[in-house]
Each structure stands twice: as C-alpha cells, then as structure tokens.
Design a protein around this motif. Sequence first.
Motif, mmCIF file in Angstrom:
data_model
loop_
_atom_site.group_PDB
_atom_site.id
_atom_site.type_symbol
_atom_site.label_atom_id
_atom_site.label_comp_id
_atom_site.label_asym_id
_atom_site.label_seq_id
_atom_site.Cartn_x
_atom_site.Cartn_y
_atom_site.Cartn_z
ATOM 1 N N GLN A 120 11.555 -19.471 34.032
ATOM 2 C CA GLN A 120 12.239 -20.492 33.307
ATOM 3 C C GLN A 120 12.273 -20.575 31.923
ATOM 4 O OE1 GLN A 120 10.455 -24.389 34.166
ATOM 5 N NE2 GLN A 120 12.478 -25.050 34.428
ATOM 6 N N ARG A 121 11.336 -19.969 31.015
ATOM 7 C CA ARG A 121 11.068 -20.199 29.841
ATOM 8 C C ARG A 121 10.799 -18.653 29.001
ATOM 9 N NH1 ARG A 121 7.375 -25.489 30.151
ATOM 10 N NH2 ARG A 121 8.877 -26.900 31.156
ATOM 11 N N GLY A 122 10.761 -17.849 29.756
ATOM 12 C CA GLY A 122 10.435 -16.433 29.154
ATOM 13 C C GLY A 122 11.298 -16.037 27.800
ATOM 14 N N THR A 123 10.670 -15.287 26.921
ATOM 15 C CA THR A 123 11.257 -14.942 25.726
ATOM 16 C C THR A 123 12.513 -14.166 25.889
ATOM 17 O OG1 THR A 123 9.912 -12.807 25.504
ATOM 18 C CG2 THR A 123 8.887 -14.983 24.532
ATOM 19 N N ASP A 124 12.941 -13.563 26.853
ATOM 20 C CA ASP A 124 14.215 -12.859 27.062
ATOM 21 C C ASP A 124 14.156 -12.624 28.512
ATOM 22 O OD1 ASP A 124 12.929 -10.234 28.124
ATOM 23 O OD2 ASP A 124 12.242 -9.861 25.998
ATOM 24 N N GLU A 125 15.770 -12.205 29.030
ATOM 25 C CA GLU A 125 16.109 -12.284 30.034
ATOM 26 C C GLU A 125 15.207 -11.028 31.121
ATOM 27 O OE1 GLU A 125 20.384 -11.902 32.720
ATOM 28 O OE2 GLU A 125 20.250 -12.195 30.695
ATOM 29 N N LYS A 126 15.065 -10.090 30.355
ATOM 30 C CA LYS A 126 14.037 -8.863 31.264
ATOM 31 C C LYS A 126 12.870 -9.470 31.695
ATOM 32 C CE LYS A 126 12.888 -4.221 31.068
ATOM 33 N NZ LYS A 126 13.040 -3.075 30.139
ATOM 34 N N GLU A 127 12.085 -10.440 30.882
ATOM 35 C CA GLU A 127 10.866 -11.026 31.099
ATOM 36 C C GLU A 127 11.111 -12.035 32.252
ATOM 37 O OE1 GLU A 127 6.873 -12.678 28.736
ATOM 38 O OE2 GLU A 127 9.021 -13.220 28.233
ATOM 39 N N ARG A 128 11.943 -12.705 32.148
ATOM 40 C CA ARG A 128 12.420 -13.604 33.137
ATOM 41 C C ARG A 128 12.540 -13.175 34.519
ATOM 42 N NH1 ARG A 128 16.430 -17.847 30.541
ATOM 43 N NH2 ARG A 128 16.070 -18.829 32.491
ATOM 44 N N VAL A 133 10.911 -11.147 40.086
ATOM 45 C CA VAL A 133 10.437 -10.130 40.936
ATOM 46 C C VAL A 133 9.058 -10.074 41.402
ATOM 47 C CG1 VAL A 133 10.173 -7.529 41.128
ATOM 48 C CG2 VAL A 133 12.333 -8.527 39.997
ATOM 49 N N SER A 134 8.232 -10.267 40.488
ATOM 50 C CA SER A 134 6.834 -10.479 40.764
ATOM 51 C C SER A 134 6.660 -11.838 41.981
ATOM 52 C CB SER A 134 5.825 -10.825 39.747
ATOM 53 O OG SER A 134 6.002 -9.562 38.919
ATOM 54 N N LEU A 135 7.319 -13.024 41.585
ATOM 55 C CA LEU A 135 7.217 -14.102 42.532
ATOM 56 C C LEU A 135 7.614 -13.746 44.011
ATOM 57 C CD1 LEU A 135 6.617 -17.052 43.057
ATOM 58 C CD2 LEU A 135 8.980 -17.554 42.278
ATOM 59 N N ARG A 136 8.777 -12.934 43.719
ATOM 60 C CA ARG A 136 9.562 -12.827 45.228
ATOM 61 C C ARG A 136 8.453 -11.556 46.080
ATOM 62 N NH1 ARG A 136 12.187 -7.939 45.944
ATOM 63 N NH2 ARG A 136 13.113 -7.700 43.730
ATOM 64 N N ARG A 137 7.785 -10.705 45.400
ATOM 65 C CA ARG A 137 6.977 -10.020 46.091
ATOM 66 C C ARG A 137 5.799 -10.748 46.740
ATOM 67 N NH1 ARG A 137 7.291 -4.795 42.099
ATOM 68 N NH2 ARG A 137 9.366 -4.071 42.735
ATOM 69 N N ALA A 167 23.638 -14.072 35.903
ATOM 70 C CA ALA A 167 23.734 -13.416 37.101
ATOM 71 C C ALA A 167 22.468 -12.762 37.503
ATOM 72 C CB ALA A 167 24.685 -12.318 37.179
ATOM 73 N N LEU A 168 21.623 -11.858 36.840
ATOM 74 C CA LEU A 168 20.464 -11.684 37.274
ATOM 75 C C LEU A 168 19.443 -12.119 37.854
ATOM 76 C CD1 LEU A 168 20.082 -8.412 34.860
ATOM 77 C CD2 LEU A 168 20.909 -8.211 37.131
ATOM 78 N N LEU A 169 19.321 -13.454 37.130
ATOM 79 C CA LEU A 169 18.530 -14.511 37.598
ATOM 80 C C LEU A 169 18.679 -15.151 38.717
ATOM 81 C CD1 LEU A 169 17.511 -16.071 34.264
ATOM 82 C CD2 LEU A 169 16.193 -14.341 35.198
#
Length: 542
Positions: A120-128, A133-137, A167-169
């Motif tokens: 929700q609040r990561g510093t950039d989109e890649k980190e978010r 992805v980690s949550l999904r796993r 879109a990626l999020l």
Amino acid sequence: MNLITPARVIAPPLPRPHPLSHAPHVQPRPSPRAESGFRSVQRLRGCMLSPHAELSSFVSLHDVESAALQSQDALRKARREQQLVSKRLLREDAQEEGEGQSAAVLLGEAEVQQFLRLAQRGTDEKEREKALVSLRRGLQHPETQQTFIRLEGSMRTLVGLLTSNRALLQLEAARCLHELSHSEQSAVAEACLPATSYLLTYLSGHSSDFIELCLYTLGNLIVESEAVRKQLLPQGIVLALTACIQSPHVAVLEALGYALSQLLQAKEAPEQIIPSLLDSSLPQHMLRLLQPGPKLNLGVAVEFAWCLHYIICSQVNNAMLLAHGALPTLAMLLLDLAGAVQRMDDVGLELLACPVLRCLSNLLTEVPVEAMEQMELRDERVLAALFILLQFFLQKQPTLLPEGLWLLNNLTANSPTVCTSLLSLDLIEPLLQLLPLSNVISVLVLTVLCNVVEKGPAYCQRLWPGPLLSCLLNTLVLSDTEVVGQSLELLQLLFLYQPEAAQAFLQQSGLQALERHREEAQLQDRILALQQTAIHCELQKP
C-alpha cells in the motif's frame, strides 16, 4: 397374461445413468453435488487452455505439465462420473513452479501486515508489486488464508489495490484474490464478497488475461458460497457473462464456460439463475460455439456443452432450446466427433462426447412422439456416427459406453425410421457383442432391442433367424435381476411377433433356463407369462 411394456424414452439421470427399464417415460433429474467435496486442478499458462495446445515450448516444464494434465484428466473423469464441482487455479509463475521456487509459504500475522503495508505504501511500484507477490505465495497456504481474513482491514486494503490505477498492482491484487477463491473454506470465499462487484466490472475491460483471471476467480467463489451467489445475481452477473461470450479470445471463452457451469450447478439455479439466462442471448451464443467447423475449440466446446447439459436438466424451458436449433447443432457435432475418430484426431474427444451425448439424450425426451419422424436425427449418418463413437469408447473409454447406449435407446424408442436404419445398416450384431461387458450395458442393449422388436412383425422378421436367441439364452444364466428381467421382456415381444423363435427357445432348453429364476419374486410373473406364451406358440405349430 401380457406383461409387455411399450418402448420408452429414458433420459440419463446424473451423475451416472441408471436404467429404469419399466418406466414409460423418465424425465432428466439433476443430481446433488457429490459428497466427496471439491476437487481442484492447477491450470498452467499455455499448456492447459486447450487440449490441442502445443507443448513444444514448455519442454523444461515437462514434469510439472504432465502432472497438471493428469490432474485435469482425473477431474474431467470425476466430473463425468460423479458431477464433482471443481475449482480452478490459474497461476502465471509456471517457470518458478517447475523449478520448485514457489511453494506455499506460511505467513504469520505480522508478515501479512508487513506485506500489505509495503504493497500500500512502498517507496516505488516495484517494491509494492514484490510485496504483493510475496503475499500471494503466502495465500497459497490454508493457514495464511485464515490469518488474512481474520486480520482487520486486510480485505479492504486488497480491494483498494485491486481498484488502484496501477495495472501491475491491480493484476497482483487480483491474483491474491484468486488464491483466496481457491480455498475450500466457505468463510474465506465470503470474506471476498467486497471484491465481487469490482471483478464483475473488470469483465468489460480490455486485457484478456485480466478478464480470464477474474472469471476463474468468480467461478471459484460461486461454487463455494451461496452468499456469494446471492450477491452476484443482483449485481448483474448474467449480463456481465453475456458480454464476455462475444470475446475473440479462446482463453476468455473457456474461463467464461467454467464460471457459467459453476453458476448453473447451484441448487437455486432452476428458479433464480436459468430463467434470466434463457432470457438473454447466452443460449444462442453457446450453440454458436458448439457448431462444428474450423473455429471450434475443444476446450471451449467442452465447457459450454456441460453448461447446456445443466440447462437442459433443469427443464426450465427446453422448448426454447429446441426452437433455437439445439438438436441439429448437437447432431452435427456428433457427426464431427465421429469424423475426428476416423481421422485418428481423437485426443481429448471423450471430454466433449460425454456432455454432447447427454444433451441429445435429454432433449429427445422433450420431443413429441409424432415429431420424431420429422427430425434430423433420423438421418442414417447420425446412427452410423453413434456406432463409430461406441466402437471408440469400447477401445479407449469403456465408461462412456452407457452414455452412447442411452442416446441409442432414446433414438429408437419412438422412431420406426431409426429402428429400420439400425437393421439396414447391420448394426444389431455389433450391439449384441456388447452384452457381456457389464450388467448396466446389458440392460441398455436389451432395452434398445426391445424398442426395435416392439415396432412389429416386420422388424422381428429381420432379426430372425440370427444370433439373438442364443445371446438371450446366455443372459438368462446371469444372476442380475434387471438383466434377466429385460431379457424376459425381449423374449416375450419376440415370441409374440415371431412364433418360430418360441419353438426354437423350447428346443434349446429355454424352460430349464427359466427355472433357475422361479424363486425371484420380481421375475415370477414374467417367467410364468413367458412360459405360457412359448407353450402356446408350440401348440399352434402346424
């Protein structure tokens, strides 16, 4: 004493056909869901969307895909034999799964909170995106799913990410919901209720991959919870699915067929779902997708053939399906399936043959007797095609033989023309060869023969002399009451129209064969009647 019963149209009930030999007209009836619960199948991108998909580009994932295909085959078999309600799991990271890097990870409450906060609040989109992805796993693990739904605000956060303008999020949030939808716990499915309206909205989007994911997620949620279905109906799921059916993308159409089939199997479907579906354009589009030709896709056709089957079994308005040309469409599809067998292009064919045969069998119960002789199904090509499929089933899928024989029974029950074709194409002997296979098959074969003989002396003369009597004498040795009872009925009809058969029966120790069943209460009246008929025919001999 005359115990002859008329020819009968029998509709195969679900989940497996069980012949009701003395009922003049048996209506189709949908079965309850199997008690053994839900089954899942993992769908890997590229290798499972169509049974004809090329696998050459997935050689490095051979073991994973082989296991997945075996799982799909097992599911289809279970669906055919037990009408199991399934769930589908659509995962994009096939390469990682093939390398064993994406096993389900058990996450604690603190870890779930951390990944949600980063997403929700990561510093950039890649980190978010990485956090999602980690949550999904983690959500692939049942205990993590329970932790997630217990955590206050977790679903609100996930829905917020699903509706973001990234879109990626959005895609990763949808994949998290998809993992939750695959849970076998209804509480998990119901926790996803806040997301359903957005999933429906996204069905009108432009990304085929995203639409496909939403459809499979909705299908999984539909199957798990009545609360989900109650929410989706007023939200307009039928209209949303109707819009999807015109998609040019095969993967979307197959996912749509899956979601729709799950909806149609709900216990409330005949009253609350199917009427509105029949008022839409869905039935016409479904029949279009079942029309044989170069555009026919096996995976799509299988899903929509099952959809059509569930609609027909509901008996809400089969007259409308007949008016839209369901019977000729299915008959042409049957011819196409037989042609595929002859071309040796039969990979996955049985998956489509089963629902097509059931649709035809059940629809025939809706056709008035007087209309049978004006139907396309009188065409000898249909009968020939059916026997090509029976031969294919005998060699490769014996469990499907009863499906074909139920259709043959319903074709012959009220159509002298079909019975004439059965004789003129010399198909009686191939039928008789099926008798030893099983009791269920024996009863169905004998019922078809009763339908032929019942048509009168001209038909009996075509059967006599021949191997019929010796085959019937062999069935009288069996201990199965239903098989013996159907044999007695056929003999009674045969003796009535062909007295010479009764005389041969007596000469071949037929009365002695009957004696072994005299103590069976269900057969006593028919045995007595048959004995009297045989003796009467012998006395009338010049």
